[in-house]
Structures are given as structure tokens and as C-alpha cells.
Motif scaffolding. Sequence first.
Motif, PDB file in Angstrom:
ATOM      1  N   HIS A  59      25.915  38.826 -18.163  1.00  0.00           N
ATOM      2  CA  HIS A  59      25.630  40.257 -18.972  1.00  0.00           C
ATOM      3  C   HIS A  59      24.281  40.300 -19.292  1.00  0.00           C
ATOM      4  CE1 HIS A  59      26.523  43.698 -21.494  1.00  0.00           C
ATOM      5  NE2 HIS A  59      25.889  42.895 -22.729  1.00  0.00           N
ATOM      6  N   PRO A  66      26.449  49.079 -16.871  1.00  0.00           N
ATOM      7  CA  PRO A  66      26.935  47.774 -16.263  1.00  0.00           C
ATOM      8  C   PRO A  66      28.266  47.871 -15.481  1.00  0.00           C
ATOM      9  CG  PRO A  66      27.727  48.510 -18.745  1.00  0.00           C
ATOM     10  CD  PRO A  66      26.362  49.407 -18.263  1.00  0.00           C
ATOM     11  N   PRO A  89      30.762  46.487 -23.706  1.00  0.00           N
ATOM     12  CA  PRO A  89      30.548  45.295 -22.611  1.00  0.00           C
ATOM     13  C   PRO A  89      30.435  43.890 -23.219  1.00  0.00           C
ATOM     14  CG  PRO A  89      29.242  47.375 -22.377  1.00  0.00           C
ATOM     15  CD  PRO A  89      29.977  47.612 -23.827  1.00  0.00           C
ATOM     16  N   ILE A  93      32.912  40.845 -21.581  1.00  0.00           N
ATOM     17  CA  ILE A  93      32.612  39.609 -20.952  1.00  0.00           C
ATOM     18  C   ILE A  93      33.008  38.383 -21.572  1.00  0.00           C
ATOM     19  CG2 ILE A  93      30.109  39.767 -21.623  1.00  0.00           C
ATOM     20  CD1 ILE A  93      31.168  39.298 -18.445  1.00  0.00           C
TER      21      ILE A  93
END
Length: 290
Positions: A59, A66, A89, A93
Motif C-alpha cells: 500500500h 489505488p 484502502p 489492505i
Amino acid sequence: MAANGFESNDDYEFQLRCLLESPATGIRTLNIAGDGERRKTAFANALAHSLDFPHVLYHDFTDEHPPLPDVILPPSHDELGREEPPIEPLDEIVSEACAQSEGEPTVLILDQLQATDFREHIRIQRLVADCYWQARGGRYFANPRHLLLFLISEEPLYHGLQKESFRIWVNRVSERQVLYQPSEFGLGVEAQPLFNALASLFQTLGTAPTQSEFTQVFNDLRLHVHTSEHLRLSLYGRIEGLDHQTLGNDSHQACFDRVMEAARGLLVTEHIELSSQPGETSPDPLKDWD
């Protein structure tokens, strides 16, 4: 690691042994610092894949777009019928990394932490210490025996997060000089003057080419380089981080001349040794330097 995109003369074995083989109470965390800019990212990815972990998750906090997840979930609603916002995000992740670590070794790389809110540093520190990630009122537990966390930031980490991490420095270029020997390239002692001249030139320029970089420069000397200007162009084209102004400094000309003289001397020696008849000449002596 060179096979996975990161090559260096510098040795990182000791630091990695400290990270991977020392007792740990939480999640083992590596803080990758240094002046390497995106070279630190290359180091993290190469290390993760070299460890041969089944799962490597990445990330970047500066990524404005993303990649979409493998599975797109439909919008969810709370008990009052209000639509809940999409999962951030970072939450997605990290929760995935926690889930993967329950079954198999997993590396999570969090890059460019300086671009995120400082409160996220605190959340990551709690993950490292407590082995779970808090998101939307739920907890995602990580297996500290399986999860490895890599952190990359262009600015200092939050103090508590730094204390939970092992810090490693990645240089913009290799610092450790390696003295390559003719035998490594299938050559005899007749090539030693050229190797000595190259070593002196590299020291003067303040550069330490890796094995692949040296090999490429050496091949250029054999096949293409006829002048010191050619040699400058080859060095700039092949060696990462070599400063263009340093290469053009007239005070280094004597070192370039010694390399060219040694290269011509080796070319003549190889040509004489490979000639099948006394006095035989070749229209292209570079072809004989094999």
C-alpha cells in the motif's frame, strides 16, 4: 535479492538476522530508512519476494488511484438504513494482511507513511504491539509468527512506532567497493592492469558498481568504447547514481587515460594470443577480445 529487483554491494545480512531471529512480543516490523528514495521501495519488494512468503501486500499512501480489490462488495447499510461509506484502502489492505497471516506467512509493505495522517501512525503502532487492527468497530487479528511489516517513510516515524521497529538504512547507491578479479570473467593475469585501472577510476569517482554494472561496463570496453568520452558515456549509462558533473571533471582525465591505455594493451595481447598465424591481423580486433 538481485533476482527480485534490488542489487547492491552493501551487506544487509546482520540487520535482517536481528529482525528475523531475535525474540519478539509483537509483529516484527522493519523501518526502511535512507536516502534511496524509491530504491527503498525496491529493497522492500525484493526482500519480501526473496523471503518467499506466499503473500506480499503493498500500500502506497501517495497513490491517489489505488487498484481495485479482487472482490467488490455491494454497499452496506446500518440498522437505520443509512448507507455506510466504503472501506478505506488502508483498512482493507491491513485487514487482508491480518486474515492472510492466520494461515500463511505474509508481508505487508506500507510505503510513503509521511503522506498519511499522524493518527494512522498511532493505529499502526497499536497493530504492531497488540497484533490486531481496529476498523469499523471490528477487530482483525494477526498472527505475529506469520506477519512481517515493512514501513517506508521520507520523514521520521511516530516515536512509539519507531520504538516497535528495527531500522535499516538503504543507500542511494552502493558504498562498499568490490575489487573484481579477471578470473571472475574468464580472463588471466594479462587483464590485471585493466582491472586495477578501473578500480582506481571507480575510487576516484566515488562510485562502487555492482557486479552486473561492472559486467556491462566491461562489455562496453570490449565492444564499443574507443575513447575516454565513450567510457564516460558508458559509465553514466550503466552505473546507478553516478553524477554527470563528476564524470566531466577534467581532474579525472588521467584515470580515464590509464583505463583506455590498459584496455588497448589487453586488446593487443588477446589479439596476438588468438592469431592463428604469425603476423596475422584482423580487420576488427575487437572481435578477437572474447
